[in-house]
Design a protein around this motif. Structure first.
Motif, PDB file in Angstrom:
ATOM      1  N   VAL A1213       7.660  13.631  16.187  1.00  0.00           N
ATOM      2  CA  VAL A1213       6.986  12.069  17.366  1.00  0.00           C
ATOM      3  C   VAL A1213       7.845  12.295  18.801  1.00  0.00           C
ATOM      4  CG1 VAL A1213       7.577   9.698  18.168  1.00  0.00           C
ATOM      5  CG2 VAL A1213       6.847  10.814  16.316  1.00  0.00           C
ATOM      6  N   VAL A1214       7.239  11.957  20.424  1.00  0.00           N
ATOM      7  CA  VAL A1214       8.087  12.225  21.665  1.00  0.00           C
ATOM      8  C   VAL A1214       8.074  11.234  22.154  1.00  0.00           C
ATOM      9  CG1 VAL A1214       7.661  13.717  23.680  1.00  0.00           C
ATOM     10  CG2 VAL A1214       7.415  15.361  21.282  1.00  0.00           C
ATOM     11  N   SER A1220       4.684   6.354  26.903  1.00  0.00           N
ATOM     12  CA  SER A1220       3.550   6.275  26.052  1.00  0.00           C
ATOM     13  C   SER A1220       4.171   7.421  24.410  1.00  0.00           C
ATOM     14  CB  SER A1220       2.556   8.181  26.802  1.00  0.00           C
ATOM     15  OG  SER A1220       3.052   9.222  26.791  1.00  0.00           O
ATOM     16  N   VAL A1221       3.721   7.165  23.616  1.00  0.00           N
ATOM     17  CA  VAL A1221       4.732   8.165  22.375  1.00  0.00           C
ATOM     18  C   VAL A1221       3.720   9.056  21.939  1.00  0.00           C
ATOM     19  CG1 VAL A1221       5.200   7.697  20.000  1.00  0.00           C
ATOM     20  CG2 VAL A1221       6.056   6.043  21.809  1.00  0.00           C
ATOM     21  N   ARG A1222       3.929  10.470  21.742  1.00  0.00           N
ATOM     22  CA  ARG A1222       3.161  11.272  20.825  1.00  0.00           C
ATOM     23  C   ARG A1222       3.594  11.977  20.280  1.00  0.00           C
ATOM     24  NH1 ARG A1222      -0.398  13.325  26.188  1.00  0.00           N
ATOM     25  NH2 ARG A1222       0.314  11.214  27.780  1.00  0.00           N
ATOM     26  N   LEU A1223       2.241  12.397  19.192  1.00  0.00           N
ATOM     27  CA  LEU A1223       2.671  12.800  18.129  1.00  0.00           C
ATOM     28  C   LEU A1223       2.004  14.687  17.832  1.00  0.00           C
ATOM     29  CD1 LEU A1223       3.396  12.616  15.072  1.00  0.00           C
ATOM     30  CD2 LEU A1223       1.102  11.097  14.729  1.00  0.00           C
ATOM     31  N   MET A1236      -2.358  12.827  18.056  1.00  0.00           N
ATOM     32  CA  MET A1236      -1.986  11.490  18.625  1.00  0.00           C
ATOM     33  C   MET A1236      -0.887  11.172  19.955  1.00  0.00           C
ATOM     34  SD  MET A1236      -4.028   8.875  17.271  1.00  0.00           S
ATOM     35  CE  MET A1236      -4.080   8.959  15.158  1.00  0.00           C
ATOM     36  N   THR A1237      -1.751   9.817  20.349  1.00  0.00           N
ATOM     37  CA  THR A1237      -1.216   9.402  21.462  1.00  0.00           C
ATOM     38  C   THR A1237      -0.929   7.666  21.533  1.00  0.00           C
ATOM     39  OG1 THR A1237      -1.775  11.109  22.974  1.00  0.00           O
ATOM     40  CG2 THR A1237      -0.777   9.420  23.750  1.00  0.00           C
ATOM     41  N   PHE A1238       0.235   7.299  21.971  1.00  0.00           N
ATOM     42  CA  PHE A1238      -0.126   6.094  21.488  1.00  0.00           C
ATOM     43  C   PHE A1238       1.224   5.058  22.806  1.00  0.00           C
ATOM     44  CE2 PHE A1238       1.480   7.513  17.499  1.00  0.00           C
ATOM     45  CZ  PHE A1238       0.538   7.414  16.437  1.00  0.00           C
TER      46      PHE A1238
END
Length: 1366
Positions: A1213-1214, A1220-1223, A1236-1238
């Motif tokens: 998780v970045v 943005s929060v990216r998986l 996945m991008t939140f």
């Protein structure tokens, strides 16, 4: 803390068991050992003055038939002389026979000596004989054997007796005269009564001669006595006497009259006869003196009874001497001269036999008593076994059964080796092992035991060499037996690891061919081939004869075939062997070129083992380091090697980077003129291009804000009474730090920078040169090779490095003809610039030395050169207030760069300025230095001053030569690698020994860890309703920016901008405070414990991309040591959080300058994931110490947070600066790994956390105060908790379902993951509890429900769910 019992440990489930199986990182020898070789041992074993006895004088004064007047003989009396009865024949015949027999007996021990008999001589005959032998012997040893059985006893005046010509008188012969005739070195044997008188007189006369020599040496050369021949010194003379001064020789008729001579020359015969006369000898039935004379065999045939007895006798007497005598005396008497050694072995027997008849033989040098040594019992047993077989052998012809002596002694030696340690007395049987090597029956076992003994350490090798093992194992290399190969290779590796001087002996005897055949033998194991490669590497190391011999033996082709072997140690040593064979040996280099050796070595530059990569760099460095003239083809090869090697600039191992500096330095030496041109161009370009560096901009911006709002950081710390920082060291190279604001005693950083309230602008640097050794901030840069002056400062090098990157992207720059930014020399120079600012101080120091060496040469070579203006090439105009003009010498000792402001302008700048001076060789004050635009030829002249040099500057030649050659770089890698073979290879490591102290300590730590986990889990399972009980409060030396709890110790570590403080939160005490070592413009942004379950290390990261690892951080007895450092990320690109100026000032972390460096450490995989102000997540394998992957984030924003899945080792998780929060799934290809991008956050992410559970949720928070919980399978968050703006930090407890947030608004909020509010923390505990400061950092304990908070008012506080706990 109570120790957890075994039952509690088992209740913990896999707690302590997982610790046992959890790997540890950065514990290899390259991290824990100093990079140096084994300390050289004194070569006491190698006799520098080995000699031989070349002449023997046999002086017999028997006067057969006439007894001397002062001796009353018994009747019957001992009569045999040399086993001949003198009364059985006429006196003259008897005398001749005895003389001949004595000569034969001596010839058994030294057949090549020159023998002269002097029978019943006169004084003149003795004088003539002695002087003749000395004249022929020259500097070798002469033996004087004196038998005085037919003359009176020696006198107290130091005289022995001989005859007159008519044999009517006894004539005295002075020992002083005998010394004069015999000279030195000599050995004297006295077989007569009262022989001790001779020894005493001899010593007195020797002392008298020494005094005479001293007197002559003190007088004037013109004095008449100075012309008189000097008396010979008798220091090197040896004496053997049959008895003491007051003793008579034995007269027992069963003994020979010359018992002493018989012991010295026929030891086996007299020993057997004496044994039969003893009580123990009488137990052997059927053995008579006549039967003893019939023992079959020869003395030199070990397969026969007589030869075996002689072999055993030699082994036993050698063993007795080696165990009793001092090492130097043993070497002198038993290893220097074959005849002397034989006589002293036999002398030990003489002492044993003659003492039984109340007669004490003496020697000079005097030996301690040995007649009662236990080894004589072994001799008696061997004689007993042999004699018991004689009747059946002689009468029935049965076969002889060999003695079990050697097998039994090897067993005793084996027992000692199994239990042997250095502090025990040496094994008595070591000399016997040497003798056993001569036997094919026992040789294999003896070599095996010898190898195991040598494996105990260098002390064991030294003992084996001192006993004389070397010539035996050297001769065994002539054996073709394959079963001996592994053992001999192992033994020779051990010997050469301790004493490399044996290389000459190997080459002389052709022993190198043995190891060449082993290395090329595919049926030999990799370990054995590795040792053969090591032996060959030693043979060719700085030894031209060894290089030539091995080149003729096709060593290069053999090594190249082994480069792809699966054994890492073999790959390492064949590469090092290649590097050594062509070092300063051009023929071998060209042989390597023909075999494409350099191209084959390229593959090792990507090896997974750092030592192999280092060896490859070493080999390539020596490949380009030859000083011979090169053709264009050779120069092209050099360029390719340099560019390929320079790719290791980003290697994670400091050891590899140090070797890279040496390799590039070798190239710079060969192409000195070209590098001088590049250096001068860079110096000009650095002056002409000024711009704010990202790192400097951020650091100085922070300092200005702090100065404007809260006071300067330095003055604030001083006001707190900051304690002195503890010194830190990286094996002695990281210098002690005396204050908080400098890591390498840097000069005033970037003195040309001016600060304004609107921002930071760059002025012109006053000078890139600084020679002021007495400035307040001494630079870490290194001056000229002689250490007298400083040229390039750390700041100047760092700026040049950044100018290179900036200029290559933004503006074309004019270069001299044939020189551009894409040239090989420019790329190498840029590599050196990066290495000069390396995080590891040893790498940085070495690179700085190279740069300064080149800069010295460049400045000196350019000074007298004049170029007409028409030929000068235009340079881009400098961004400075002054006009561009030629370089001028302001005065003989001061050097001013064009474009730099005047020295008195320093006060106008925002930072203090110091005059930059450069001491150059004396020159006219009006001399001018022009632009450096000349063309250099490609021919490699080491000290070429460039074309068109006038002869008027020829006087500077020696100075330039000294400066260029004065720099000598050596990493110590080769010597350190050789040390591996000095250490125990067969022995299991201590941590595998369940009885070792290391294992016991680990066991205690793991039981403690299990107890902490169990107790903390029990507390958390009770539930946490509040977390606000303050259990610790203290003022930190600096503003806390990063906090970490140790999982199991009671330590909490706090980092401020550039220093680290360890606190014991249970005792409330500060444990340690030390500097991190990062430059002043950078700051610590991340910390983590490595090996926290075992012996912990501290991992730190700074916003310049550097990573450092420290040990001994919390050790009160030892200073912290830097064990590794590297550039985790390069070319950091800072981003802004967009906070208001007021918020920015309050944050010591200074997030508005960028995310800095963030990382995630995976203990179970040894992987370190690094990111920050970059567009990738870089994965480092810390076991390999190399980058294994770059995961692109896919966003045009910095990474602010990293979190990994500890179960599957795949999810990542970045959190990013764009909200943005990216998986990521690391198992997928890079183009597909972003699964996945939140995007529900709209501002800077301060935390993105993946719970360490199989179905763990993702928790993220932004500076706007929104905390969101995500299911990794859904794009929308399933819960959102609003905190309000100004959120600075958020931490989630790894075990409990709670999290805490810190705010700029001076409070901390604690929540459950369900969103339930638990409590706020706004004030410190106490009677006058004050409001907490703006919260900079938070940290949860990994197990206990403890929360640590650091605020901008310097305070560190810890809160717990239960105040009674801990």
């Amino acid at each position: 803390m109570a120790l957890l019992c075994a039952e509690d440990a088992m209740d913990e489930g896999d707690g302590d068991l997982s610790d046992w199986h959890l790997p540890v990182a950065f514990t290899n020898k390259r991290h824990i050992e100093k990079m140096e070789g084994c300390k050289a041992l004194a070569q006491a074993w190698r006799m520098k003055d080995r000699m031989k006895t070349v002449s023997v004088a046999l002086v017999l004064c028997l006067n057969v038939g006439v007894d001397p007047p002062d001796v009353v003989k018994t009747s019957p009396c001992a009569r045999l002389e040399c086993w001949i009865d003198p009364l059985s024949m006429s006196p003259q015949k008897a005398l001749d026979a005895i003389g001949a027999n004595l000569q034969k007996q001596y010839e058994c021990w030294q057949p090549r000596a020159r023998y002269k008999q002097c029978l019943d001589p006169t004084v003149e005959e003795v004088k003539k004989l002695c002087m003749s032998l000395r004249r022929n012997a020259k500097e070798e040893r002469v033996l004087f054997h004196y038998n005085g059985h037919g003359v009176p006893r020696p006198t107290v005046n130091g005289e022995i007796w001989v005859f007159n010509k008519n044999y009517t008188q006894y004539i005295p012969l002075s020992i002083y005269d005998l010394q004069t005739w015999m000279g030195s070195p000599s050995i004297f044997v006295y077989d007569c009564s009262n022989a001790g008188i001779i020894v005493k007189s001899f010593k007195q006369f020797s002392l008298q001669r020494e005094q005479e020599l001293e007197q002559v040496a003190a007088i004037s050369p013109s004095h008449p006595l100075a012309q008189v021949p000097l008396p010979p010194s008798m220091k090197d003379c040896i004496q053997l006497a049959a008895c003491e001064a007051n003793q008579l020789l034995p007269m027992n008729p069963e003994l020979p009259a010359d018992l002493f001579t018989s012991c010295l020359t026929t030891p086996i015969k007299i020993a057997l006869r004496w044994f039969c006369g003893q009580q123990s000898g009488k137990l052997v039935s059927g053995v008579t003196l006549d039967l003893i004379e019939k023992i079959p065999g020869r003395l030199n045939d070990r397969r026969t009874p007589l030869g075996e007895l002689n072999w055993i006798f030699t082994a036993i007497t050698d063993t007795i001497a080696w165990n009793v005598l001092p090492r130097d005396l043993f070497q002198k008497l038993f290893r220097q001269d074959l005849l002397v050694a034989s006589l002293f072995r036999n002398f030990l027997l003489a002492e044993r036999i003659m003492r039984s008849y109340h007669c004490t033989p003496i020697s000079s040098p005097r030996l301690p008593p040995t007649y009662q040594h236990p080894m004589w019992q072994a001799w008696d047993l061997a004689v007993d076994i042999c004699l018991s077989q004689l009747p059946t052998i002689t009468e029935e012809g049965t076969a002889f059964r060999n003695s079990p002596f050697f097998a039994e002694q090897l067993t005793a030696f084996q027992v000692w080796v199994n239990l042997g340690v250095e502090n025990r007395s040496p094994p008595e049987q070591l000399p016997i092992v040497l003798q056993v090597l001569l036997s094919q029956v026992h040789r294999l076992r003896a070599l095996d035991l010898l190898g195991r003994f040598l494996d105990l350490g260098p002390w064991a090798v030294s003992l084996a060499l001192s006993v004389g093992i070397f010539p035996y194992v050297l001769k065994l290399l002539q054996s073709s037996a394959r079963e001996l190969r592994p053992l001999l290779v192992f033994i020779w590796a051990k010997i050469l690891a301790v004493d490399s001087s044996c290389q000459a002996d190997l080459v002389k005897d052709g022993g190198h061919k043995y190891f060449l055949s082993v290395l090329s033998d595919p049926f030999m194991s990799a370990e054995q081939r590795t040792m053969a490669a090591f032996v060959l590497a030693v043979i060719v190391n700085n030894y031209a004869a060894g290089q030539e011999a091995c080149l003729q033996g096709s060593l290069i082709a053999t090594c190249l075939e082994q480069l792809s072997d699966t054994n890492a140690l073999l790959r390492q040593w064949v590469a090092m062997c290649l590097g050594r064979i062509w070092q300063h040996f051009d023929a071998a280099r060209w042989c390597g070129v023909r075999d494409s050796a350099h191209e084959k070595l390229y593959s090792l530059l990507e090896d997974v083992v750092p030592e192999v990569r280092c060896a490859a760099v070493f080999a390539l460095g020596t490949f380009i380091g030859n000083s011979a003239e090169r053709s264009d083809h050779a120069t092209t090869i050099d360029h390719n090697v340099a560019i390929t090697s320079a790719q290791l600039l980003g290697d994670g191992s400091s050891m590899v980077r140090k070797e890279l500096v040496v390799a590039l330095h070798n190239l710079a030496l060969q192409y000195e003129s070209n590098f001088c041109a590049v250096a001068l161009q860079f110096l000009d370009d650095e002056r002409s291009h000024t711009f704010p560096s990202p790192a400097t901009l951020a650091g100085l911006h922070m300092e200005w804000h702090l100065s404007a709002d809260t006071g300067s950081l330095a003055s604030s710390r001083d006001g707190l009474g900051t304690p002195r920082l503890r010194p830190v060291s990286s094996y002695g190279n990281l210098r002690a730090i005396a204050n908080n604001n400098a890591v390498r005693n840097l000069n005033k950083s970037l003195q040309n920078l001016s600060l304004t309230e609107e921002g930071v602008t760059c002025g012109t640097m006053a000078s890139y040169l600084n020679t002021s050794t007495g400035s307040s901030g001494g630079s870490s840069s290194v001056g000229s090779p002689d250490g007298e002056d400083f040229i390039l400062t750390y700041e100047a090098v760092d700026k040049m490095r950044r100018v290179r990157s900036y200029s290559s992207l933004n503006s074309p720059i004019a270069f001299p003809v044939g020189l551009s930014f894409t040239s090989v020399y420019t790329q190498v120079w840029c590599t050196l610039l990066h290495l000069a600012v390396d995080p590891h101080p040893e790498v940085s120091d070495m690179a700085m030395k190279v740069l300064n060496s080149i800069a010295w040469k460049a400045m000196l070579s350019s000074r007298p050169h004049r170029v007409s203006e028409s030929s000068a090439i235009a340079h881009s105009a400098p961004a400075s207030p002054t006009n561009k003009c030629p370089l001028n010498m302001q005065h003989p000792g001061t050097f001013q760069r064009p474009g730099a402001p005047a020295l008195n302008e320093g006060a106008k700048q925002g930072l203090p300025r110091e005059p930059s001076t450069l001491r150059l060789p004396t020159t006219s004050s009006t001399a001018q230095l022009s632009s450096h635009s000349y063309q250099f030829s490609r021919s490699r002249k080491m000290f070429d001053k460039g074309p068109d040099k006038s002869s008027e500057d020829g006087d500077d030649g020696p100075t330039m030569c000294r400066l260029s050659l004065g720099l000598s770089l050596n990493t110590g890698f080769c010597a350190w690698s050789s040390k591996y073979f000095t250490q125990a290879i067969m022995k299991l490591p201590d941590d595998h020994d369940v009885e070792s102290q290391i294992h016991k300590e680990r066991e205690w730590r793991f039981l403690r860890n299990a107890q902490v986990r169990r107790q903390a889990r029990c507390l958390i399972e009770k539930g946490i309703s509040r977390l606000d009980d303050q259990i610790f409060l203290n003022r930190n030396p600096g503003v806390p920016s990063v906090i970490k709890f140790h999982p199991f110790d009671t330590f909490v570590v706090v980092a401020d901008k550039d220093s680290i403080c360890f606190w014991d939160w249970e005792k409330g005490e500060k444990v340690n405070y030390f500097h991190n070592g990062n430059p002043r413009y950078s700051r610590i942004t991340a910390m983590e414990f490595i090996n926290s379950h075992d012996v912990s290390l501290l991992l730190t990261g700074t916003d310049d991309g550097a990573i450092r690892i420290w040990k001994n951080c919390a050790d009160e007895e030892r200073n912290p040591e830097l064990i590794s450092a590297w550039q985790g990320l390069s070319e950091m690109l800072p981003s802004s959080r967009g906070l208001s100026r007021r918020f920015s000032v309050s944050l010591e972390k200074n997030k508005h300058g960028g995310a800095g460096l963030v990382f995630n450490w995976e203990q179970h995989t040894g992987l370190l994931l690094v990111s920050g102000d970059a567009r990738v997540v870089r994965v480092w394998d810390c076991e390999q110490e190399k980058k294994v992957q770059d995961i692109p984030t896919g966003a045009d924003s910095c990474v602010t947070s990293l979190s990994c899945d500890s179960f599957s080792n795949s999810l990542l998780v970045v959190g990013l600066g764009d909200g943005s929060v990216r998986l990521f799934d690391r198992r997928l290809p890079l183009s597909e790994c972003n699964i996945m991008t939140f995007r529900e956050h709209d501002s800077w992410i301060i935390k993105a956390h993946l719970q360490r559970k199989p179905d763990g949720q993702i928790i993220s928070a932004s500076v706007n105060g929104d905390v969101r919980l995500w299911d990794a399978r859904q794009r929308e968050s399933f819960n959102c908790i609003q905190m309000g703006r100004g959120l600075t930090t958020l931490e989630i407890h790894p075990q409990a379902n709670i999290f805490a947030c810190g705010s700029l608004n001076h409070f901390i909020s604690v929540y459950a993951l369900t969103g339930e509010f638990l409590n706020n923390i706004k004030y410190y505990d106490g009677f006058m509890g004050q409001r907490i400061g703006a919260v900079n950092s938070l940290a949860f304990h990994p197990y206990w429900p403890h929360l640590a908070a650091g605020s901008s008012d310097y305070y560190l506080s810890i809160y717990s769910a239960d105040k009674k706990v801990r």
